[in-house]
Design a protein around this motif. Structure first.
Motif, PDB file in Angstrom:
ATOM      1  N   GLU A  45       0.826  -1.212   0.000  1.00 41.33           N
ATOM      2  CA  GLU A  45       0.000   0.000   0.000  1.00 41.33           C
ATOM      3  C   GLU A  45       0.861   1.265   0.000  1.00 41.33           C
ATOM      4  OE1 GLU A  45      -3.581   2.004   2.655  1.00 41.33           O
ATOM      5  OE2 GLU A  45      -2.893  -0.021   3.130  1.00 41.33           O
ATOM      6  N   SER A  46       1.913   1.287   0.827  1.00 41.43           N
ATOM      7  CA  SER A  46       2.743   2.496   0.909  1.00 41.43           C
ATOM      8  C   SER A  46       3.585   2.677  -0.355  1.00 41.43           C
ATOM      9  CB  SER A  46       3.629   2.444   2.151  1.00 41.43           C
ATOM     10  OG  SER A  46       4.448   1.297   2.118  1.00 41.43           O
ATOM     11  N   ALA A  47       4.153   1.599  -0.894  1.00 40.43           N
ATOM     12  CA  ALA A  47       4.972   1.711  -2.114  1.00 40.43           C
ATOM     13  C   ALA A  47       4.107   2.095  -3.314  1.00 40.43           C
ATOM     14  CB  ALA A  47       5.690   0.400  -2.383  1.00 40.43           C
ATOM     15  N   GLU A  48       2.898   1.571  -3.372  1.00 40.84           N
ATOM     16  CA  GLU A  48       1.996   1.892  -4.486  1.00 40.84           C
ATOM     17  C   GLU A  48       1.746   3.387  -4.566  1.00 40.84           C
ATOM     18  OE1 GLU A  48      -1.193   3.206  -6.463  1.00 40.84           O
ATOM     19  OE2 GLU A  48      -1.474   3.019  -4.303  1.00 40.84           O
ATOM     20  N   LYS A  49       1.629   4.015  -3.404  1.00 38.89           N
ATOM     21  CA  LYS A  49       1.295   5.448  -3.363  1.00 38.89           C
ATOM     22  C   LYS A  49       2.426   6.351  -3.862  1.00 38.89           C
ATOM     23  CE  LYS A  49      -2.311   5.432   0.207  1.00 38.89           C
ATOM     24  NZ  LYS A  49      -2.874   4.210  -0.321  1.00 38.89           N
ATOM     25  N   THR A  50       3.630   5.804  -4.062  1.00 36.58           N
ATOM     26  CA  THR A  50       4.734   6.603  -4.623  1.00 36.58           C
ATOM     27  C   THR A  50       4.610   6.710  -6.141  1.00 36.58           C
ATOM     28  OG1 THR A  50       6.242   4.739  -5.000  1.00 36.58           O
ATOM     29  CG2 THR A  50       6.269   5.733  -2.789  1.00 36.58           C
ATOM     30  N   TYR A  51       3.788   5.838  -6.752  1.00 36.48           N
ATOM     31  CA  TYR A  51       3.593   5.763  -8.210  1.00 36.48           C
ATOM     32  C   TYR A  51       4.873   5.372  -8.941  1.00 36.48           C
ATOM     33  CZ  TYR A  51      -0.640   8.267  -6.895  1.00 36.48           C
ATOM     34  OH  TYR A  51      -1.802   8.646  -6.287  1.00 36.48           O
ATOM     35  N   ASP A  52       5.871   4.922  -8.198  1.00 28.67           N
ATOM     36  CA  ASP A  52       7.079   4.365  -8.815  1.00 28.67           C
ATOM     37  C   ASP A  52       6.807   2.887  -9.062  1.00 28.67           C
ATOM     38  OD1 ASP A  52       9.528   3.328  -9.509  1.00 28.67           O
ATOM     39  OD2 ASP A  52      10.628   4.251  -7.854  1.00 28.67           O
ATOM     40  N   ARG A  53       6.575   2.524 -10.327  1.00 29.60           N
ATOM     41  CA  ARG A  53       6.216   1.143 -10.681  1.00 29.60           C
ATOM     42  C   ARG A  53       7.416   0.349 -11.207  1.00 29.60           C
ATOM     43  NH1 ARG A  53       1.854   2.458  -8.057  1.00 29.60           N
ATOM     44  NH2 ARG A  53       0.038   3.169  -9.220  1.00 29.60           N
TER      45      ARG A  53
END
Ligand code: SF4
Length: 62
Positions: A45-53
């Motif tokens: 959830e936290s990594a997704e919110k960075t939009y770094d895919r």
């Protein structure tokens, strides 16, 4: 084959606003694969919110 967009949306964790591929997993995967990336659902959830895919972000996230 019918698109399961409504069902896919219930399982989609992507918080990026306004993306027309949301719930269309085939388009989402193709889009990110072409860019050497992974879709939002591979990330916490936290990594997704960075939009770094990126793949490196995925590895750092796991
Ligand atoms: S992961 Fe990317 S392509 Fe998929 S819905 Fe989110 S922003 Fe759109």
């Amino acid at each position: 084959m019918e698109c399961c967009q409504d069902e896919n949306l219930r399982n989609c964790n992507c918080s990026y606003p306004g993306c027309e591929r949301k719930g269309k997993c085939c388009e989402c995967v193709t889009y990110h694969k072409k860019r050497g990336e992974l879709p939002a659902c591979f990330f916490s959830e936290s990594a997704e919110k960075t939009y770094d895919r990126s793949i490196s972000k995925f590895i750092a996230d796991n």
